[in-house]
Design an enzyme around this catalytic site. Sequence first.
Site, PDB file in Angstrom:
ATOM      1  N   LYS A   1       0.947  -1.176  -0.028  1.00 18.29           N
ATOM      2  CA  LYS A   1       0.100  -0.001   0.027  1.00 18.29           C
ATOM      3  C   LYS A   1       0.943   1.228   0.079  1.00 18.29           C
ATOM      4  O   LYS A   1       2.220   1.250   0.201  1.00 18.29           O
ATOM      5  CB  LYS A   1      -0.865  -0.067   1.072  1.00 18.29           C
ATOM      6  CG  LYS A   1      -1.501  -1.400   1.582  1.00 18.29           C
ATOM      7  CD  LYS A   1      -2.512  -1.722   0.390  1.00 18.29           C
ATOM      8  CE  LYS A   1      -3.200  -3.065   0.979  1.00 18.29           C
ATOM      9  NZ  LYS A   1      -4.189  -3.878  -0.025  1.00 18.29           N
TER      10      LYS A   1
HETATM   11  C1  PLP Z   1      -4.759  -5.230   1.063  1.00 13.14           C
HETATM   12  C2  PLP Z   1      -6.361  -5.191   0.945  1.00 13.14           C
HETATM   13  C3  PLP Z   1      -6.556  -5.544   2.395  1.00 13.14           C
HETATM   14  C4  PLP Z   1      -6.084  -6.539   3.322  1.00 13.14           C
HETATM   15  O1  PLP Z   1      -5.245  -5.465   3.973  1.00 13.14           O
HETATM   16  P1  PLP Z   1      -4.264  -6.155   4.998  1.00 13.14           P
HETATM   17  O2  PLP Z   1      -3.580  -5.068   5.974  1.00 13.14           O
HETATM   18  O3  PLP Z   1      -3.077  -6.900   4.405  1.00 13.14           O
HETATM   19  O4  PLP Z   1      -5.030  -7.045   6.121  1.00 13.14           O
HETATM   20  C5  PLP Z   1      -7.987  -5.759   2.209  1.00 13.14           C
HETATM   21  N1  PLP Z   1      -8.947  -5.069   1.218  1.00 13.14           N
HETATM   22  C6  PLP Z   1      -8.329  -4.811   0.167  1.00 13.14           C
HETATM   23  C7  PLP Z   1      -9.233  -4.059  -0.789  1.00 13.14           C
HETATM   24  C8  PLP Z   1      -7.073  -4.744  -0.007  1.00 13.14           C
HETATM   25  O5  PLP Z   1      -6.457  -4.206  -1.045  1.00 13.14           O
END
Ligand code: PLP
Length: 381
Positions: A180
Amino acid sequence: MIPIAKPYMTADEASAAHDTILTGWITQGPKTAEFEQLFAEYTGARYAVAVSNCTTGLHLSMLVAGVGPGDEVICPSMSYIATSNSIKYVGGVPVFAEINPFNYNLDLTDTEKKITPKTKAILLVHQIGIPADIEAFQELASKYNLILIEDAACAIGSSYQGAKIGSHSDLVCFSFHPRKVISTGDGGMITTNNPAYCERLKLLRQHGMSVNDRIRHESKSLIFEDHVEVGYNYRMTDIQAAVGIEQLKKLDWIVEERRKIAHQYIEAFKDIPCIRMMSESEGDFLNYQSFSIYLNSQCAISRNEIMAQMLEAGIATRRGVMTVHREIAYKHECVGLELPISEDASDRSIIIPLYVPMEQKDIDYVINTFTAILSSAVVSN
Ligand SMILES: *Cc1c(COP(=O)(O)O)cnc(C)c1O
């Protein structure tokens, strides 16, 4: 090899983690509280609650929204699988609606069609950082008395109609996974404007404990905690929070740099006839968490062939966002479910490298390679 993504980490994050470790307070404590405060200020939400990752944040959001066994929650199938898994954790039923092919987010009309008397909530995803039309979904939710939860895993730094994602709803979940825009290794945050939600989220993330460690530690008098309900251990550590504080300071700069690269891609590819790129709706602001390109049926070369040729040239790419209803964990319960727009968007999209800092020669190489692959395909056909 040009990677698909890279977290932006510097000596600042390393020394923040180092210093925190040496304070002796290494799990949820003062740094976490500070990170929450700064995050709430950044997004414009009243409160922010740090958690171990976005998936656990979504799970807690389902709990405070009151989603329980048999309750239906409408969400996109074209999303990371954590979106719908979070509904399953509380015994809820994910009901997959179509997406809008222009912004990859839930389609309003199809969402309304899928509302039944069992529907409890809508889980609105801001896919790859593109803001969904929050106001339209807020209206829909209030019309049917549903709770709106936002999966903003990818959307930190994006804005919807002039206000940062995180400020609009009572349950908005962010991720700090390295893929992210900013990262704490793993990590997550829930923003809310609802003080009761904030309090319950803080209880649930720490075993339902009525007094958290920091307050007990700072207290001059003897206090004992109660465990008021069955909770979880979904804490963020202070080591992560210290890193997050440094990342947050750089967030606006990171987003600006991402946008500059995205704008170079948009300019370079604008005349390729068989593709469509992401676009920013008027009043919105994109963080370009991923740069996704849709290849329409006029393309003489398949998505996978493009990916193979890019890889051969030393450039990592990824398929478009997955669809959950075709995954092994879900497909047995999705027999007969038709989501042609989601499947098409997923199957015909390619994600190309975008990270900060990305050297200009690498940006140019991605541009030139992608352009050459697409134009040679047109000629050879
Ligand atoms: C990355 C992601 C998640 C999960 O995030 P984590 O921090 O890895 O649990 C959930 N929803 C979406 C749309 C994502 O892109």
